[in-house]
Design a protein around this motif. Structure first.
Motif, mmCIF file in Angstrom:
data_model
loop_
_atom_site.group_PDB
_atom_site.id
_atom_site.type_symbol
_atom_site.label_atom_id
_atom_site.label_comp_id
_atom_site.label_asym_id
_atom_site.label_seq_id
_atom_site.Cartn_x
_atom_site.Cartn_y
_atom_site.Cartn_z
ATOM 1 N N GLY A 35 66.845 12.366 6.498
ATOM 2 C CA GLY A 35 68.034 12.277 5.309
ATOM 3 C C GLY A 35 67.627 13.856 4.572
ATOM 4 O O GLY A 35 67.543 14.589 5.452
ATOM 5 N N PRO A 36 67.986 14.111 3.506
ATOM 6 C CA PRO A 36 67.779 15.419 2.767
ATOM 7 C C PRO A 36 66.614 16.511 2.589
ATOM 8 O O PRO A 36 65.997 17.438 3.018
ATOM 9 C CB PRO A 36 68.858 15.369 1.546
ATOM 10 N N ASN A 37 65.872 15.549 3.050
ATOM 11 C CA ASN A 37 63.921 15.920 2.072
ATOM 12 C C ASN A 37 63.272 14.866 3.118
ATOM 13 O O ASN A 37 61.790 15.499 2.242
ATOM 14 C CB ASN A 37 64.008 15.498 1.085
ATOM 15 N N ASN A 109 71.724 12.596 -3.647
ATOM 16 C CA ASN A 109 71.154 13.440 -4.246
ATOM 17 C C ASN A 109 69.510 13.776 -3.865
ATOM 18 O O ASN A 109 68.562 12.815 -4.849
ATOM 19 C CB ASN A 109 70.803 13.593 -5.829
ATOM 20 N N ALA A 110 68.975 14.721 -2.893
ATOM 21 C CA ALA A 110 67.063 14.857 -2.608
ATOM 22 C C ALA A 110 66.753 15.063 -3.755
ATOM 23 O O ALA A 110 65.693 14.755 -4.538
ATOM 24 C CB ALA A 110 67.073 15.520 -1.608
ATOM 25 N N GLU A 114 63.014 13.368 -5.480
ATOM 26 C CA GLU A 114 61.755 13.861 -5.490
ATOM 27 C C GLU A 114 61.263 13.844 -7.005
ATOM 28 O O GLU A 114 60.338 13.713 -6.978
ATOM 29 C CB GLU A 114 61.890 15.154 -4.777
ATOM 30 N N LEU A 121 56.559 13.448 -0.777
ATOM 31 C CA LEU A 121 56.926 13.517 0.010
ATOM 32 C C LEU A 121 56.431 12.837 1.711
ATOM 33 O O LEU A 121 55.490 13.255 1.522
ATOM 34 C CB LEU A 121 58.535 14.159 0.292
#
Length: 126
Positions: A35-37, A109-110, A114, A121
């Motif tokens: 995933g993005p993060n 949208n990370a 967050e 995370l």
């Protein structure tokens, strides 16, 4: 089952909070979530994260599900009870080999996630 049916069942199991059923659709070896993060290299780590979020999950709505061979693409609305963020729109690319999901790549949208997790995370574990 065809790849699209396997992914549809996995999403339904996540929505219905059926962790054992969802786990059975993921590969034991050669599994990866990106995933993005965050990144997970085991199905158990991914499921711990996903089912750790059930307290805020209101609904998981499939807007689009399409397949091209072993590749399955989903557009999802993850509706939450967490008012500051509301809903999270996800695009997810699954790769299915045999009868198991081997790769899950999520786009969202990370910053929203967050903020929701307070910057805490999970990290990848081999």
């Amino acid at each position: 089952m065809q790849p699209k049916e396997i992914v549809a069942q996995f999403i339904a199991d996540i929505h219905a909070q059926r962790p054992d059923e969802a786990k059975n659709l993921l590969a034991v070896e050669d599994f990866e979530y990106v995933g993005p993060n965050m990144r997970f290299l085991s199905r158990d780590d991914l499921l711990s994260y996903l089912f750790g979020m059930v307290a805020i999950q209101k609904s998981l709505i499939v807007r689009q599900l399409s397949a091209d061979g072993e590749h399955v693409f989903a557009i999802l609305d993850y509706q939450t009870h967490f008012e500051p963020i509301g809903d999270v729109r996800l695009a997810v690319w699954f790769r299915v080999r045999g009868d198991k999901i081997h790769t899950v790549e999520a786009f969202y949208n990370a910053a929203v996630v967050e903020n929701m997790l307070g910057g805490n995370l999970p990290s990848a574990v081999s």
